[in-house]
Design a protein around this motif. Structure first.
Motif, PDB file in Angstrom:
ATOM      1  N   MET A 167      38.030  15.099  24.889  1.00 45.86           N
ATOM      2  CA  MET A 167      38.916  16.048  24.225  1.00 45.86           C
ATOM      3  C   MET A 167      38.043  16.984  23.397  1.00 45.86           C
ATOM      4  O   MET A 167      37.035  16.571  22.827  1.00 45.86           O
ATOM      5  N   ALA A 168      38.400  18.254  23.368  1.00 49.43           N
ATOM      6  CA  ALA A 168      37.596  19.250  22.667  1.00 49.43           C
ATOM      7  C   ALA A 168      37.517  18.934  21.181  1.00 49.43           C
ATOM      8  O   ALA A 168      38.483  18.474  20.572  1.00 49.43           O
ATOM      9  N   ILE A 169      36.349  19.183  20.592  1.00 45.09           N
ATOM     10  CA  ILE A 169      36.135  18.919  19.168  1.00 45.09           C
ATOM     11  C   ILE A 169      36.187  20.233  18.396  1.00 45.09           C
ATOM     12  O   ILE A 169      35.376  21.129  18.623  1.00 45.09           O
ATOM     13  N   ARG A 170      37.177  20.329  17.530  1.00 48.80           N
ATOM     14  CA  ARG A 170      37.306  21.506  16.654  1.00 48.80           C
ATOM     15  C   ARG A 170      37.236  21.109  15.185  1.00 48.80           C
ATOM     16  O   ARG A 170      36.951  21.936  14.337  1.00 48.80           O
ATOM     17  N   LEU A 226      27.382  14.043  20.531  1.00 48.86           N
ATOM     18  CA  LEU A 226      28.686  14.565  20.932  1.00 48.86           C
ATOM     19  C   LEU A 226      28.590  16.075  21.105  1.00 48.86           C
ATOM     20  O   LEU A 226      28.183  16.785  20.181  1.00 48.86           O
ATOM     21  N   ASP A 227      28.953  16.577  22.282  1.00 46.28           N
ATOM     22  CA  ASP A 227      29.028  18.032  22.414  1.00 46.28           C
ATOM     23  C   ASP A 227      30.447  18.479  22.064  1.00 46.28           C
ATOM     24  O   ASP A 227      31.321  17.656  21.786  1.00 46.28           O
ATOM     25  N   LEU A 228      30.673  19.777  22.052  1.00 50.49           N
ATOM     26  CA  LEU A 228      31.959  20.293  21.586  1.00 50.49           C
ATOM     27  C   LEU A 228      33.103  20.029  22.562  1.00 50.49           C
ATOM     28  O   LEU A 228      34.261  20.241  22.225  1.00 50.49           O
ATOM     29  N   THR A 229      32.782  19.552  23.762  1.00 51.54           N
ATOM     30  CA  THR A 229      33.855  19.133  24.674  1.00 51.54           C
ATOM     31  C   THR A 229      34.332  17.722  24.342  1.00 51.54           C
ATOM     32  O   THR A 229      35.303  17.243  24.920  1.00 51.54           O
ATOM     33  N   GLY A 230      33.617  17.035  23.422  1.00 51.60           N
ATOM     34  CA  GLY A 230      33.983  15.671  23.067  1.00 51.60           C
ATOM     35  C   GLY A 230      33.351  14.628  23.960  1.00 51.60           C
ATOM     36  O   GLY A 230      33.759  13.466  23.933  1.00 51.60           O
TER      37      GLY A 230
END
Length: 229
Positions: free
Chosen positions: A109-112, A207-211
């Motif tokens: 899940m995307a990380i915001r 962790l990349d920004l896509t999670g």
């Protein structure tokens, strides 16, 4: 496909069409929380860890797992908690025996936000086979600690690479609790931190920004391959 329903913001009256997100069960089937069309959305004014999760049963294998409670951000700035029907709070769930099935590919899940990073790590740990994931009793000096039976994880959402002290502090805490430990960082690790982790056999993930957690040392590769088995 996840069900959708109309949700009214109690702060500004704006109507939204909301579709519940789905998550992968350990058996591989998608699971989405059942929305309660007869209840109104509520505003999130403060956060309590136990209220962030909801127990949902997988229709394919019957397993009950804990998933993030549905939320929606309104353009007016209000965060709405979406009502869920027929699901007890996560803190009162009684997970049942696992359905024997091979682990599927991790669906990130995307990380915001920091909360997104914590949720992504919780989902990844669940994929590895850990259950009843919760906030750790002893929180680290930086980041967020998660715990489950047999494991202690640290989620570091800061923009600085983790230091040797960060890794060693997590390892010492895990040693006192007789569990393994895992470190997840958004900004990576210093060279000396990686060296310390290799010496102490601490799995390191970025962790990349896509999670998506990416293993960056041998202990992490082994954990990703074998999970809790």
């Amino acid at each position: 496909m996840s069900e959708s329903m109309s949700v009214r913001c109690p702060a500004c009256g704006h109507e939204h069409l909301y579709a519940a997100p789905s998550y992968p069960c350990v058996c591989g089937a998608p699971v989405a929380p059942p929305l309660d069309r007869h209840a109104a959305a509520t505003t999130v004014t403060h956060r309590v860890w136990d209220e962030e999760w909801v127990a949902v049963r997988c229709a394919a294998c019957g397993r009950r797992n804990q998933w993030p409670r549905p939320e929606l951000g309104c353009p007016c700035g209000t965060t709405l908690r979406i009502p869920v029907s027929g699901a007890p709070a996560a803190g009162h769930a009684n997970p049942e025996a696992a359905c024997p099935a091979p682990r599927r590919a991790f669906q990130p899940m995307a990380i915001r936000t920091t909360g997104d990073a914590v949720t992504a790590v919780a989902l990844y740990l669940r994929r590895l086979g850990y259950r009843d994931i919760r906030r750790a009793d002893q929180q680290p000096p930086s980041g967020i600690g998660l715990a489950a039976r047999g494991v202690l994880a640290q989620v570091d959402p800061t923009l600085r690479p983790a230091s040797p002290g960060d890794v060693e502090c997590l390892w010492l805490t895990a040693m006192t609790e007789s569990v393994i430990c895992v470190y997840f960082s958004l900004a990576g690790y210093t060279d000396t931190a990686r060296s310390s982790a290799d010496t102490l056999s601490v799995p390191l993930f970025v962790l990349d920004l896509t999670g998506t957690p990416r293993a960056i040392n041998d202990p992490a590769d082994r954990l990703d391959a074998s999970g809790t088995a």
